[in-house]
Write a protein that holds these residues in place. Sequence first.
Motif, PDB file in Angstrom:
ATOM      1  N   ARG A 262       0.816  -1.203   0.000  1.00 43.73           N
ATOM      2  CA  ARG A 262       0.000   0.000   0.000  1.00 43.73           C
ATOM      3  C   ARG A 262       0.851   1.254   0.000  1.00 43.73           C
ATOM      4  NH1 ARG A 262      -4.518  -1.730   4.607  1.00 43.73           N
ATOM      5  NH2 ARG A 262      -5.359  -3.536   3.477  1.00 43.73           N
ATOM      6  N   SER A 263       2.114   1.097   0.322  1.00 38.68           N
ATOM      7  CA  SER A 263       3.066   2.203   0.227  1.00 38.68           C
ATOM      8  C   SER A 263       3.541   2.308  -1.213  1.00 38.68           C
ATOM      9  CB  SER A 263       4.256   1.956   1.162  1.00 38.68           C
ATOM     10  OG  SER A 263       5.334   2.810   0.843  1.00 38.68           O
ATOM     11  N   ALA A 264       3.239   3.426  -1.864  1.00 31.13           N
ATOM     12  CA  ALA A 264       3.644   3.602  -3.263  1.00 31.13           C
ATOM     13  C   ALA A 264       5.168   3.545  -3.435  1.00 31.13           C
ATOM     14  CB  ALA A 264       3.088   4.916  -3.813  1.00 31.13           C
ATOM     15  N   PRO A 265       5.972   4.170  -2.551  1.00 29.03           N
ATOM     16  CA  PRO A 265       7.422   4.027  -2.712  1.00 29.03           C
ATOM     17  C   PRO A 265       7.889   2.586  -2.588  1.00 29.03           C
ATOM     18  CG  PRO A 265       6.948   5.907  -1.310  1.00 29.03           C
ATOM     19  CD  PRO A 265       5.644   5.169  -1.516  1.00 29.03           C
ATOM     20  N   PHE A 266       7.297   1.834  -1.654  1.00 27.36           N
ATOM     21  CA  PHE A 266       7.696   0.436  -1.493  1.00 27.36           C
ATOM     22  C   PHE A 266       7.309  -0.382  -2.723  1.00 27.36           C
ATOM     23  CE2 PHE A 266       7.126  -3.942  -0.227  1.00 27.36           C
ATOM     24  CZ  PHE A 266       8.262  -4.190   0.527  1.00 27.36           C
ATOM     25  N   SER A 267       6.074  -0.213  -3.196  1.00 26.34           N
ATOM     26  CA  SER A 267       5.639  -0.932  -4.398  1.00 26.34           C
ATOM     27  C   SER A 267       6.476  -0.530  -5.597  1.00 26.34           C
ATOM     28  CB  SER A 267       4.161  -0.641  -4.674  1.00 26.34           C
ATOM     29  OG  SER A 267       3.343  -1.116  -3.631  1.00 26.34           O
ATOM     30  N   GLY A 268       6.759   0.776  -5.703  1.00 22.86           N
ATOM     31  CA  GLY A 268       7.591   1.247  -6.804  1.00 22.86           C
ATOM     32  C   GLY A 268       8.979   0.652  -6.752  1.00 22.86           C
ATOM     33  N   ALA A 269       9.557   0.590  -5.536  1.00 24.99           N
ATOM     34  CA  ALA A 269      10.895   0.010  -5.397  1.00 24.99           C
ATOM     35  C   ALA A 269      10.896  -1.451  -5.819  1.00 24.99           C
ATOM     36  CB  ALA A 269      11.372   0.140  -3.949  1.00 24.99           C
ATOM     37  N   THR A 270       9.813  -2.175  -5.517  1.00 25.79           N
ATOM     38  CA  THR A 270       9.720  -3.580  -5.910  1.00 25.79           C
ATOM     39  C   THR A 270       9.706  -3.731  -7.424  1.00 25.79           C
ATOM     40  OG1 THR A 270       8.473  -4.085  -3.887  1.00 25.79           O
ATOM     41  CG2 THR A 270       8.329  -5.670  -5.689  1.00 25.79           C
ATOM     42  N   VAL A 271       8.879  -2.927  -8.095  1.00 24.64           N
ATOM     43  CA  VAL A 271       8.798  -2.987  -9.559  1.00 24.64           C
ATOM     44  C   VAL A 271      10.117  -2.555 -10.185  1.00 24.64           C
ATOM     45  CG1 VAL A 271       7.657  -2.022 -11.593  1.00 24.64           C
ATOM     46  CG2 VAL A 271       6.308  -2.624  -9.575  1.00 24.64           C
ATOM     47  N   ILE A 272      10.705  -1.485  -9.653  1.00 24.78           N
ATOM     48  CA  ILE A 272      11.973  -0.982 -10.193  1.00 24.78           C
ATOM     49  C   ILE A 272      13.081  -2.026 -10.020  1.00 24.78           C
ATOM     50  CG2 ILE A 272      13.791   0.739  -9.826  1.00 24.78           C
ATOM     51  CD1 ILE A 272      11.487   2.714  -9.148  1.00 24.78           C
ATOM     52  N   ALA A 273      13.105  -2.686  -8.856  1.00 27.48           N
ATOM     53  CA  ALA A 273      14.117  -3.713  -8.620  1.00 27.48           C
ATOM     54  C   ALA A 273      13.990  -4.845  -9.636  1.00 27.48           C
ATOM     55  CB  ALA A 273      13.994  -4.259  -7.200  1.00 27.48           C
ATOM     56  N   ILE A 274      12.770  -5.295  -9.887  1.00 30.87           N
ATOM     57  CA  ILE A 274      12.564  -6.371 -10.849  1.00 30.87           C
ATOM     58  C   ILE A 274      13.033  -5.942 -12.235  1.00 30.87           C
ATOM     59  CG2 ILE A 274      10.801  -7.729 -12.050  1.00 30.87           C
ATOM     60  CD1 ILE A 274       9.221  -7.785  -9.420  1.00 30.87           C
ATOM     61  N   CYS A 275      12.635  -4.738 -12.663  1.00 28.86           N
ATOM     62  CA  CYS A 275      12.997  -4.277 -14.008  1.00 28.86           C
ATOM     63  C   CYS A 275      14.499  -4.033 -14.138  1.00 28.86           C
ATOM     64  CB  CYS A 275      12.234  -2.990 -14.329  1.00 28.86           C
ATOM     65  SG  CYS A 275      10.464  -3.223 -14.532  1.00 28.86           S
ATOM     66  N   ALA A 276      15.100  -3.376 -13.140  1.00 30.31           N
ATOM     67  CA  ALA A 276      16.525  -3.047 -13.225  1.00 30.31           C
ATOM     68  C   ALA A 276      17.384  -4.302 -13.240  1.00 30.31           C
ATOM     69  CB  ALA A 276      16.924  -2.141 -12.062  1.00 30.31           C
ATOM     70  N   PHE A 277      17.039  -5.262 -12.387  1.00 27.89           N
ATOM     71  CA  PHE A 277      17.871  -6.468 -12.320  1.00 27.89           C
ATOM     72  C   PHE A 277      17.545  -7.444 -13.446  1.00 27.89           C
ATOM     73  CE2 PHE A 277      19.149  -4.659  -8.442  1.00 27.89           C
ATOM     74  CZ  PHE A 277      20.342  -5.257  -8.076  1.00 27.89           C
ATOM     75  N   ALA A 278      16.335  -7.368 -14.006  1.00 25.36           N
ATOM     76  CA  ALA A 278      16.060  -8.132 -15.225  1.00 25.36           C
ATOM     77  C   ALA A 278      16.927  -7.607 -16.360  1.00 25.36           C
ATOM     78  CB  ALA A 278      14.584  -8.030 -15.593  1.00 25.36           C
ATOM     79  N   ALA A 279      17.043  -6.274 -16.442  1.00 26.44           N
ATOM     80  CA  ALA A 279      17.901  -5.672 -17.458  1.00 26.44           C
ATOM     81  C   ALA A 279      19.358  -6.074 -17.238  1.00 26.44           C
ATOM     82  CB  ALA A 279      17.755  -4.151 -17.433  1.00 26.44           C
ATOM     83  N   LEU A 280      19.812  -6.053 -15.974  1.00 25.23           N
ATOM     84  CA  LEU A 280      21.195  -6.433 -15.679  1.00 25.23           C
ATOM     85  C   LEU A 280      21.460  -7.891 -16.038  1.00 25.23           C
ATOM     86  CD1 LEU A 280      23.973  -5.835 -14.385  1.00 25.23           C
ATOM     87  CD2 LEU A 280      22.999  -6.669 -12.227  1.00 25.23           C
ATOM     88  N   GLY A 281      20.576  -8.796 -15.589  1.00 18.46           N
ATOM     89  CA  GLY A 281      20.761 -10.214 -15.878  1.00 18.46           C
ATOM     90  C   GLY A 281      20.812 -10.483 -17.376  1.00 18.46           C
ATOM     91  N   GLY A 282      19.876  -9.883 -18.124  1.00 18.23           N
ATOM     92  CA  GLY A 282      19.865 -10.057 -19.570  1.00 18.23           C
ATOM     93  C   GLY A 282      21.065  -9.426 -20.235  1.00 18.23           C
ATOM     94  N   PHE A 283      21.478  -8.256 -19.759  1.00 20.10           N
ATOM     95  CA  PHE A 283      22.621  -7.537 -20.313  1.00 20.10           C
ATOM     96  C   PHE A 283      23.904  -8.351 -20.187  1.00 20.10           C
ATOM     97  CE2 PHE A 283      26.099  -4.549 -20.309  1.00 20.10           C
ATOM     98  CZ  PHE A 283      25.734  -3.560 -21.219  1.00 20.10           C
ATOM     99  N   LEU A 284      24.174  -8.857 -18.989  1.00 18.63           N
ATOM    100  CA  LEU A 284      25.396  -9.634 -18.766  1.00 18.63           C
ATOM    101  C   LEU A 284      25.380 -10.942 -19.559  1.00 18.63           C
ATOM    102  CD1 LEU A 284      25.891  -9.145 -14.912  1.00 18.63           C
ATOM    103  CD2 LEU A 284      27.143  -8.031 -16.767  1.00 18.63           C
ATOM    104  N   PHE A 285      24.248 -11.633 -19.557  1.00 21.22           N
ATOM    105  CA  PHE A 285      24.128 -12.906 -20.268  1.00 21.22           C
ATOM    106  C   PHE A 285      24.332 -12.698 -21.768  1.00 21.22           C
ATOM    107  CE2 PHE A 285      21.795 -16.506 -22.094  1.00 21.22           C
ATOM    108  CZ  PHE A 285      22.279 -17.557 -21.328  1.00 21.22           C
ATOM    109  N   LEU A 286      23.685 -11.676 -22.301  1.00 27.27           N
ATOM    110  CA  LEU A 286      23.744 -11.395 -23.736  1.00 27.27           C
ATOM    111  C   LEU A 286      25.154 -11.011 -24.174  1.00 27.27           C
ATOM    112  CD1 LEU A 286      21.728 -11.109 -26.147  1.00 27.27           C
ATOM    113  CD2 LEU A 286      21.542  -8.691 -25.548  1.00 27.27           C
ATOM    114  N   ASN A 287      25.772 -10.097 -23.426  1.00 23.94           N
ATOM    115  CA  ASN A 287      27.081  -9.587 -23.846  1.00 23.94           C
ATOM    116  C   ASN A 287      28.196 -10.602 -23.650  1.00 23.94           C
ATOM    117  OD1 ASN A 287      27.175  -6.598 -24.747  1.00 23.94           O
ATOM    118  ND2 ASN A 287      25.648  -6.640 -23.117  1.00 23.94           N
TER     119      ASN A 287
END
Length: 499
Positions: A262-287
């Motif tokens: 119910r905390s927008a910053p907490f929910s936002g941090a959760t979504v941002i963490a998933i997106c940022a680390f999905a990008a990192l995981g894919g970036f490292l694997f791909l390169n």
Amino acid sequence: MPELSHRRRMLVLAICCMSLLIVSLDNTVLNVALPSMQKELHASVAGLQWTIDAYTLVLASLLMLAGSTADRIGRRRVFQAGLVLFTLGSLLCSLAPNLESLVAFRMVQAVGGSMLNPVAMSIITNTFTAPRERARAIGVWGGVVGISMAAGPLIGGLLVDSVGWRSIFWINLPIGIAALILTWRYVPESRAPKPRRPDPVGQLLVIGVLGALTYAIIEAPSAGLTSPLIVSFAAVAVLSLAGLLLYEPRRAEPLIDLRFFRSAPFSGATVIAICAFAALGGFLFLNTLYLQNVRGLSALHAGLYMLPMAAMTFLCAPLSGRLVGSRGPRLSLLVAGAAMTASGVLFAVFDAEATTALMFTGYVLFGLGFGMVNAPITNTAVSGMPRSQAGVAAAVASTSRQIGQTLGVAVIGAVLAGGTVGAVASASYETGFMEASHPAWWIITACGVCVLLVGALTSGAWARGTAHRTAKRLEPAGTDSETASDVPAQKSAGTGADA
């Protein structure tokens, strides 16, 4: 936890950072070693995905359990157990005779790793109680990720080229043993005043969601999207998620307290963490696969090529921690989202990998973005939450990171596997890889856009208000409203000086 001197607090921070170093270093070193492991163990792209995702999947599944268990039986005790298991798992990985054994031993590592980072973050949160001091401490914590990203490819490349891929697991042994001894000697024991009871049903449902979803994504290219096996696993994931959403709110002390969201910053941090680390995981694997399998670079040279990204992460992580402590999370999140998006566009639209200078520009932008994003995620997760639940809140943030990295490797790997299937000759493999990388880069770009938009939405005055109201709901009746971010009225108040 007793009040500690400044010197003792710095020592506790250093010990906790040692645990982060071996976990983060393990991931970055492993990526550089993937092509060598593929050749020796005769692994497919899916097999390589499992060497990474078996670890991150178990880690994501157990982080919240480890956080709540540490709050209940003692943070130092759980932290020490994690160091023992992670170090033992590293030794076993170095001795693995085949791919199946390596995947199994990576899961042993993950059980230990689940007891390290969220518990260490809880120890830091309860050691550094002043908001600005905590933001700086977590900035240092984030800087360790930068160190691991900078040192990992170089150390990994050097070890793989000179000794072999098995040696990449040896570096965890002395660090793990030293951290274990120092923890026993200097880190005080602490527990939550009112810890939560175990929630085995919730834990099984979490494993069902993450395990079934990851399996379906990784195996879909070979089995087929409509095959009974993939459809069955997808159904298990959906049913487990539905069960989790229905069951957890009915428990007095759930594994995942859905009121956190119910905390927008907490929910936002959760979504941002998933997106940022999905990008990192894919970036490292791909390169990693591109530089070694397509460009034909050695492991060491591939590590050197990725140094611009690692160096920017190293430089920007502590800077982001200081920005968050003084001005709040908004600026860091906007810079992170814009930089990661720009990096993805360079590769998706302008074929940056075809030109070394443009490729390095993309690496610098991605390193800048990832370096700026980690501190806001962490601080937002614990800001506004009752200190008694710091372990669980930190574990949710850590879980989001691991879920993101798991999904990033699974999805990007599935895209590559689908695009390169049947490419036996090097020329056809190169063509298939380059064609498959375009949608993969668009996925990474979309992750950057999500970080930008969600960061802007969840870091304003409205979002801070939802964080304050959520903190009041979470605090048990009759207790002082002391939270993990009791901060003075300033720009970072409540939202969290997200570190």
